[in-house]
Design a protein around this motif. Sequence first.
Motif, PDB file in Angstrom:
ATOM      1  N   THR A 117       0.866  -1.190   0.000  1.00  0.00           N
ATOM      2  CA  THR A 117       0.000   0.000   0.000  1.00  0.00           C
ATOM      3  C   THR A 117       0.894   1.228   0.000  1.00  0.00           C
ATOM      4  OG1 THR A 117      -0.072  -0.037   2.409  1.00  0.00           O
ATOM      5  CG2 THR A 117      -1.853  -1.182   1.252  1.00  0.00           C
ATOM      6  N   LEU A 118       0.545   2.154  -0.850  1.00  0.00           N
ATOM      7  CA  LEU A 118       1.320   3.380  -0.954  1.00  0.00           C
ATOM      8  C   LEU A 118       0.758   4.411   0.022  1.00  0.00           C
ATOM      9  CD1 LEU A 118       1.575   3.569  -4.840  1.00  0.00           C
ATOM     10  CD2 LEU A 118       3.325   2.789  -3.268  1.00  0.00           C
ATOM     11  N   PRO A 119       1.622   5.154   0.658  1.00  0.00           N
ATOM     12  CA  PRO A 119       1.106   6.173   1.600  1.00  0.00           C
ATOM     13  C   PRO A 119       0.474   7.327   0.816  1.00  0.00           C
ATOM     14  CG  PRO A 119       3.483   6.340   1.391  1.00  0.00           C
ATOM     15  CD  PRO A 119       3.066   5.123   0.621  1.00  0.00           C
ATOM     16  N   ASP A 120      -0.541   7.921   1.425  1.00  0.00           N
ATOM     17  CA  ASP A 120      -1.202   9.067   0.789  1.00  0.00           C
ATOM     18  C   ASP A 120      -0.313  10.292   0.887  1.00  0.00           C
ATOM     19  OD1 ASP A 120      -3.354   7.571   0.162  1.00  0.00           O
ATOM     20  OD2 ASP A 120      -4.539   8.111   1.924  1.00  0.00           O
ATOM     21  N   ILE A 121      -0.014  10.842  -0.251  1.00  0.00           N
ATOM     22  CA  ILE A 121       0.809  12.052  -0.295  1.00  0.00           C
ATOM     23  C   ILE A 121      -0.141  13.221  -0.541  1.00  0.00           C
ATOM     24  CG2 ILE A 121       2.666  13.248  -1.514  1.00  0.00           C
ATOM     25  CD1 ILE A 121       3.719  10.472  -2.323  1.00  0.00           C
ATOM     26  N   PRO A 122      -0.077  14.239   0.302  1.00  0.00           N
ATOM     27  CA  PRO A 122      -0.999  15.373   0.089  1.00  0.00           C
ATOM     28  C   PRO A 122      -0.607  16.127  -1.175  1.00  0.00           C
ATOM     29  CG  PRO A 122       0.559  15.882   1.822  1.00  0.00           C
ATOM     30  CD  PRO A 122       0.779  14.434   1.460  1.00  0.00           C
ATOM     31  N   LYS A 123      -1.658  16.593  -1.853  1.00  0.00           N
ATOM     32  CA  LYS A 123      -1.419  17.351  -3.081  1.00  0.00           C
ATOM     33  C   LYS A 123      -0.871  18.721  -2.724  1.00  0.00           C
ATOM     34  CE  LYS A 123      -4.976  15.135  -5.802  1.00  0.00           C
ATOM     35  NZ  LYS A 123      -6.220  15.320  -6.552  1.00  0.00           N
ATOM     36  N   PRO A 124       0.093  19.191  -3.508  1.00  0.00           N
ATOM     37  CA  PRO A 124       0.631  20.523  -3.193  1.00  0.00           C
ATOM     38  C   PRO A 124      -0.407  21.593  -3.514  1.00  0.00           C
ATOM     39  CG  PRO A 124       1.599  19.677  -5.220  1.00  0.00           C
ATOM     40  CD  PRO A 124       0.743  18.584  -4.665  1.00  0.00           C
ATOM     41  N   LYS A 125      -0.476  22.602  -2.670  1.00  0.00           N
ATOM     42  CA  LYS A 125      -1.424  23.693  -2.879  1.00  0.00           C
ATOM     43  C   LYS A 125      -0.706  24.830  -3.588  1.00  0.00           C
ATOM     44  CE  LYS A 125      -4.494  22.760   0.949  1.00  0.00           C
ATOM     45  NZ  LYS A 125      -5.074  23.248   2.211  1.00  0.00           N
ATOM     46  N   LEU A 126      -1.275  25.206  -4.709  1.00  0.00           N
ATOM     47  CA  LEU A 126      -0.710  26.323  -5.460  1.00  0.00           C
ATOM     48  C   LEU A 126      -1.425  27.601  -5.048  1.00  0.00           C
ATOM     49  CD1 LEU A 126      -0.574  24.686  -8.999  1.00  0.00           C
ATOM     50  CD2 LEU A 126       1.333  25.004  -7.446  1.00  0.00           C
ATOM     51  N   PRO A 127      -0.678  28.674  -4.924  1.00  0.00           N
ATOM     52  CA  PRO A 127      -1.356  29.926  -4.554  1.00  0.00           C
ATOM     53  C   PRO A 127      -2.233  30.402  -5.711  1.00  0.00           C
ATOM     54  CG  PRO A 127       0.942  30.334  -5.068  1.00  0.00           C
ATOM     55  CD  PRO A 127       0.746  28.838  -5.097  1.00  0.00           C
ATOM     56  N   GLU A 128      -3.375  30.950  -5.351  1.00  0.00           N
ATOM     57  CA  GLU A 128      -4.298  31.434  -6.380  1.00  0.00           C
ATOM     58  C   GLU A 128      -3.787  32.750  -6.942  1.00  0.00           C
ATOM     59  OE1 GLU A 128      -8.449  31.522  -5.477  1.00  0.00           O
ATOM     60  OE2 GLU A 128      -8.307  29.685  -4.310  1.00  0.00           O
ATOM     61  N   VAL A 129      -3.717  32.776  -8.269  1.00  0.00           N
ATOM     62  CA  VAL A 129      -3.271  33.994  -8.937  1.00  0.00           C
ATOM     63  C   VAL A 129      -4.520  34.708  -9.439  1.00  0.00           C
ATOM     64  CG1 VAL A 129      -1.893  34.897 -10.843  1.00  0.00           C
ATOM     65  CG2 VAL A 129      -1.147  32.835  -9.637  1.00  0.00           C
ATOM     66  N   PRO A 130      -4.694  35.985  -9.069  1.00  0.00           N
ATOM     67  CA  PRO A 130      -5.906  36.683  -9.522  1.00  0.00           C
ATOM     68  C   PRO A 130      -5.843  36.903 -11.034  1.00  0.00           C
ATOM     69  CG  PRO A 130      -4.430  38.209  -8.428  1.00  0.00           C
ATOM     70  CD  PRO A 130      -3.827  36.832  -8.261  1.00  0.00           C
ATOM     71  N   LYS A 131      -7.002  36.781 -11.644  1.00  0.00           N
ATOM     72  CA  LYS A 131      -7.080  36.992 -13.089  1.00  0.00           C
ATOM     73  C   LYS A 131      -6.959  38.473 -13.382  1.00  0.00           C
ATOM     74  CE  LYS A 131      -9.924  32.990 -14.061  1.00  0.00           C
ATOM     75  NZ  LYS A 131     -11.210  32.515 -14.577  1.00  0.00           N
ATOM     76  N   PRO A 132      -6.212  38.794 -14.440  1.00  0.00           N
ATOM     77  CA  PRO A 132      -6.090  40.220 -14.761  1.00  0.00           C
ATOM     78  C   PRO A 132      -7.411  40.722 -15.369  1.00  0.00           C
ATOM     79  CG  PRO A 132      -4.946  38.899 -16.396  1.00  0.00           C
ATOM     80  CD  PRO A 132      -5.419  37.958 -15.338  1.00  0.00           C
ATOM     81  N   GLU A 133      -7.727  41.938 -15.031  1.00  0.00           N
ATOM     82  CA  GLU A 133      -8.967  42.524 -15.543  1.00  0.00           C
ATOM     83  C   GLU A 133      -8.677  43.252 -16.844  1.00  0.00           C
ATOM     84  OE1 GLU A 133     -11.149  44.914 -12.799  1.00  0.00           O
ATOM     85  OE2 GLU A 133     -10.919  43.447 -11.194  1.00  0.00           O
ATOM     86  N   VAL A 134      -9.496  42.970 -17.809  1.00  0.00           N
ATOM     87  CA  VAL A 134      -9.344  43.623 -19.103  1.00  0.00           C
ATOM     88  C   VAL A 134     -10.213  44.875 -19.067  1.00  0.00           C
ATOM     89  CG1 VAL A 134      -9.655  43.340 -21.587  1.00  0.00           C
ATOM     90  CG2 VAL A 134      -8.974  41.397 -20.187  1.00  0.00           C
TER      91      VAL A 134
END
Length: 145
Positions: A51-68
């Motif tokens: 059984t493989l240990p559960d590896i937590p998924k890395p959290k990426l910081p949210e990048v705000p969408k540029p406003e047009v």
Amino acid sequence: MANSHLNSFLMILVTVTLASINGGNMVSEARNLLEVPEFPKPQVPDIPKPTLPDIPKPKLPEVPKPEVPVLPKPEIPELPKPTLPEIPKPTFPEIPKPTIPEIPKPELPALPKPEVPKVPEFHDIPKPTLPTIPGLPKDLPLPHP
């Protein structure tokens, strides 16, 4: 030339002799191979799956969408249609249709009908009869050309 034939003969003789001597041993060994006792099949132990240990998924910081930026639509001014002066239509004078003068048809002199000479009449000509050959049947069909 004779020497090479002698060498070939000796090679064949040695090969046949060796084959006959070893042949008996081969047959007895082949019989022994056929009479092999059955061995019990080895049992494979059950190995649990790793059984493989559960590896937590890395959290990426949210990048705000540029406003047009919203740009207003450019307004195109309406151009007035140019007014064209009316051009008077030209008038053509009526041209009369040309008349073709009638030309009288020339009269050809009447030619007399040519006289056809009369063909003499033939009277019925009797059909020729073929001589009969003795010994042949009378109902034999004639060959056609």
